[in-house]
Design an enzyme around this catalytic site. Structure first.
Site, PDB file in Angstrom:
ATOM      1  N   CYS A  52       9.764 -54.316  18.356  1.00  0.00           N
ATOM      2  CA  CYS A  52       9.219 -54.975  17.171  1.00  0.00           C
ATOM      3  C   CYS A  52       7.712 -54.773  17.073  1.00  0.00           C
ATOM      4  O   CYS A  52       7.107 -55.057  16.036  1.00  0.00           O
ATOM      5  CB  CYS A  52       9.547 -56.466  17.185  1.00  0.00           C
ATOM      6  SG  CYS A  52       8.929 -57.353  18.634  1.00  0.00           S
ATOM      7  N   ASN A  53       7.077 -54.268  18.142  1.00  0.00           N
ATOM      8  CA  ASN A  53       5.625 -54.065  18.154  1.00  0.00           C
ATOM      9  C   ASN A  53       5.205 -52.609  18.034  1.00  0.00           C
ATOM     10  O   ASN A  53       4.024 -52.329  17.801  1.00  0.00           O
ATOM     11  CB  ASN A  53       5.013 -54.604  19.460  1.00  0.00           C
ATOM     12  CG  ASN A  53       5.277 -56.068  19.657  1.00  0.00           C
ATOM     13  OD1 ASN A  53       5.427 -56.813  18.701  1.00  0.00           O
ATOM     14  ND2 ASN A  53       5.342 -56.488  20.910  1.00  0.00           N
ATOM     15  N   ARG A  54       6.142 -51.670  18.224  1.00  0.00           N
ATOM     16  CA  ARG A  54       5.724 -50.271  18.319  1.00  0.00           C
ATOM     17  C   ARG A  54       6.877 -49.305  18.029  1.00  0.00           C
ATOM     18  O   ARG A  54       8.050 -49.629  18.243  1.00  0.00           O
ATOM     19  CB  ARG A  54       5.156 -49.984  19.702  1.00  0.00           C
ATOM     20  CG  ARG A  54       6.159 -50.065  20.845  1.00  0.00           C
ATOM     21  CD  ARG A  54       5.480 -49.975  22.211  1.00  0.00           C
ATOM     22  NE  ARG A  54       4.690 -51.173  22.472  1.00  0.00           N
ATOM     23  CZ  ARG A  54       3.356 -51.221  22.404  1.00  0.00           C
ATOM     24  NH1 ARG A  54       2.671 -50.125  22.118  1.00  0.00           N
ATOM     25  NH2 ARG A  54       2.705 -52.337  22.652  1.00  0.00           N
ATOM     26  N   GLY A 189      21.172 -60.259  17.931  1.00  0.00           N
ATOM     27  CA  GLY A 189      20.792 -59.073  18.692  1.00  0.00           C
ATOM     28  C   GLY A 189      20.041 -59.428  19.958  1.00  0.00           C
ATOM     29  O   GLY A 189      20.164 -60.542  20.491  1.00  0.00           O
ATOM     30  N   GLU A 190      19.234 -58.489  20.436  1.00  0.00           N
ATOM     31  CA  GLU A 190      18.504 -58.681  21.692  1.00  0.00           C
ATOM     32  C   GLU A 190      17.567 -59.880  21.624  1.00  0.00           C
ATOM     33  O   GLU A 190      17.523 -60.705  22.540  1.00  0.00           O
ATOM     34  CB  GLU A 190      17.710 -57.412  22.016  1.00  0.00           C
ATOM     35  CG  GLU A 190      16.902 -57.505  23.300  1.00  0.00           C
ATOM     36  CD  GLU A 190      16.043 -56.273  23.532  1.00  0.00           C
ATOM     37  OE1 GLU A 190      15.282 -56.268  24.506  1.00  0.00           O
ATOM     38  OE2 GLU A 190      16.141 -55.324  22.727  1.00  0.00           O
ATOM     39  N   GLY A 192      17.625 -62.449  19.425  1.00  0.00           N
ATOM     40  CA  GLY A 192      18.402 -63.670  19.268  1.00  0.00           C
ATOM     41  C   GLY A 192      18.998 -64.133  20.579  1.00  0.00           C
ATOM     42  O   GLY A 192      19.024 -65.336  20.879  1.00  0.00           O
TER      43      GLY A 192
END
EC number: 1.2.1.70
Length: 414
Positions: A52-54, A189-190, A192
């Site tokens: 989510c960051n890169r 998902g991961e 969650g």
């Protein structure tokens, strides 16, 4: 010159992060796995580290032009120019960046642990799809070790440092005791799954997992003893505390005005920004404050990284030397086998015990080579940096497995 020598200058990284293009646009650069397979060239290794960051591609290639080709392929698969805002790193800069990422220094939440698992998953994926070989594997395994070392020798990961830990901490500050609060997690998902685990550890009991795929929601909810429902934001709006972590390809946003707190970790955000909504960017501000308090640990971590880059270069030098020695000895073995066959044929003219004769010759020649070359090879291994060219020269003398005809004739005459 031997072709299979690993050179640090052949490592590259194509980088898009929350720092360079912002979280709100990062999703536009995501690379589906099927597209990754299509953009890879036969003589280029590639591994995708995507969180989510890169969005980061790590590559190994001897052809610099292949990087431009891959950037063009990225533009093609996305249907627009995304290469112009890519940061391309080469050699030590690419290695340093991966080490920074693995150590949690380049993360939205300084010192986060999740990235180590994500790097490992990226390596597993590229190996599964035959997108990388030992060059990428050596780098990624080294990065994981560096990340662990930094965390063991510094306090970089002490306290609430992971972005999800910060999210849970923020919910505790706003909501207080979570035991009887109605909580919803949107996404199975991961992220969650991690949120469900952390909320369980913080006493949450009345929790429902919403997901587009009900089976996946049921699978996750059963693991923790929670409820599961098909995603319906009207129902989600009736909860006190809401976490959202889903893939969002729709730029339009919805409103959740009834919950006391909504923490939207999706990129881009799903929920319209109001006073009760916290975005990933808001958690980044909290993370930045943590960074200020960890400046000394960051300095220590950077010193460790610089030292580990030098160790990686030494690792490659030793690795290359072992490759050269193995190649050299295979050439010697080829010569030895030929000489055994030639001597065997000569002896057959005078003796009848074939098996015994060949065994004697084989043992004799093997012992001879070992005695002659062991001291040389031991000395070469002691100084791989300066003596690599010697081994390369010896291999060239053998001309890829065979003496030249001229040299062979001279030897036979002798």
């Amino acid at each position: 010159m031997v072709d299979n020598i690993i050179d640090t200058d052949n490592y590259y990284a194509i980088v898009y992060t929350y720092k360079t293009i912002g979280l709100s646009k990062l999703y536009e650069h995501y690379i589906p796995e099927k597209d990754l397979i299509n953009i890879r060239f036969s003589d280029t290794q590639v591994s995708l580290l995507q969180t989510c960051n890169r969005v980061e591609l790590y590559l190994y290639t001897k052809d610099r032009n292949k990087i431009n080709d891959i950037l063009s392929k990225l533009n093609e698969t996305h249907g627009k120019d995304i290469s112009s805002n890519a940061i391309v790193l080469r050699g030590k800069d690419a290695i340093n960046h991966l080490y920074q990422v693995a150590s949690g220094l380049d993360s939205l939440a300084i010192g986060e642990y999740e990235i180590l698992g994500q790097i490992k998953e990226a390596l597993t994926s590229c190996k599964k799809h035959s997108l990388c070989n030992e060059e990428i594997e050596l780098l990624f395994n080294a990065a994981i070790k560096v990340g662990r070392k930094v965390r063991s020798l510094t306090n970089i990961s002490k306290g609430k440092v992971g972005i999800y830990s910060i999210a849970i901490q923020k919910s505790l500050e706003v909501m207080g005791d979570l035991t009887d609060i109605k909580i919803a997690i949107v996404g199975a998902g991961e992220i969650g799954s991690k949120l469900a685990f952390m909320l369980k550890n913080n006493g949450a009991r009345n929790l429902t997992i919403f997901n587009r795929n009900l089976d996946r929601a049921l699978e996750l909810s059963n693991k923790f003893g929670y409820n599961a429902e098909l995603l319906d934001f009207q129902k989600v709006n009736e909860y006190d505390l809401v976490f959202i972590a889903i893939n969002n390809s729709n730029p339009s946003q919805l409103r959740l005005d009834k919950p006391k707190l909504v923490i939207d970790l999706s990129v881009p955000p799903v929920v319209y920004k109001t006073s009760n909504v916290i975005y990933l960017d808001d958690l980044r501000v909290i993370s930045d404050n943590i960074i200020l308090n960890k400046r000394e640990d960051i300095k220590k971590a950077e010193a460790i990284i610089n030292e580990e880059i030098q160790k990686f270069e030494s690792l490659l030098n030793n690795y290359n030397m072992n490759r050269l020695v193995s190649r050299f000895m295979s050439e010697i073995e080829w010569v030895r086998e030929k000489e055994v066959d030639r001597a065997f044929n000569e002896i057959l003219k005078n003796y009848a015990d074939k098996d015994n004769i060949k065994e004697i010759i084989d043992k004799m020649t093997y012992s001879l080579i070992k005695k002659v070359f062991s001291p040389i090879l031991e000395d070469l291994r002691k100084d791989p940096n300066n003596k690599k060219q010697i081994v390369e020269y010896l291999i060239e003398v053998f001309q890829n497995g065979q003496f030249s005809d001229t040299k062979t004739q001279k030897i036979e005459k002798q």
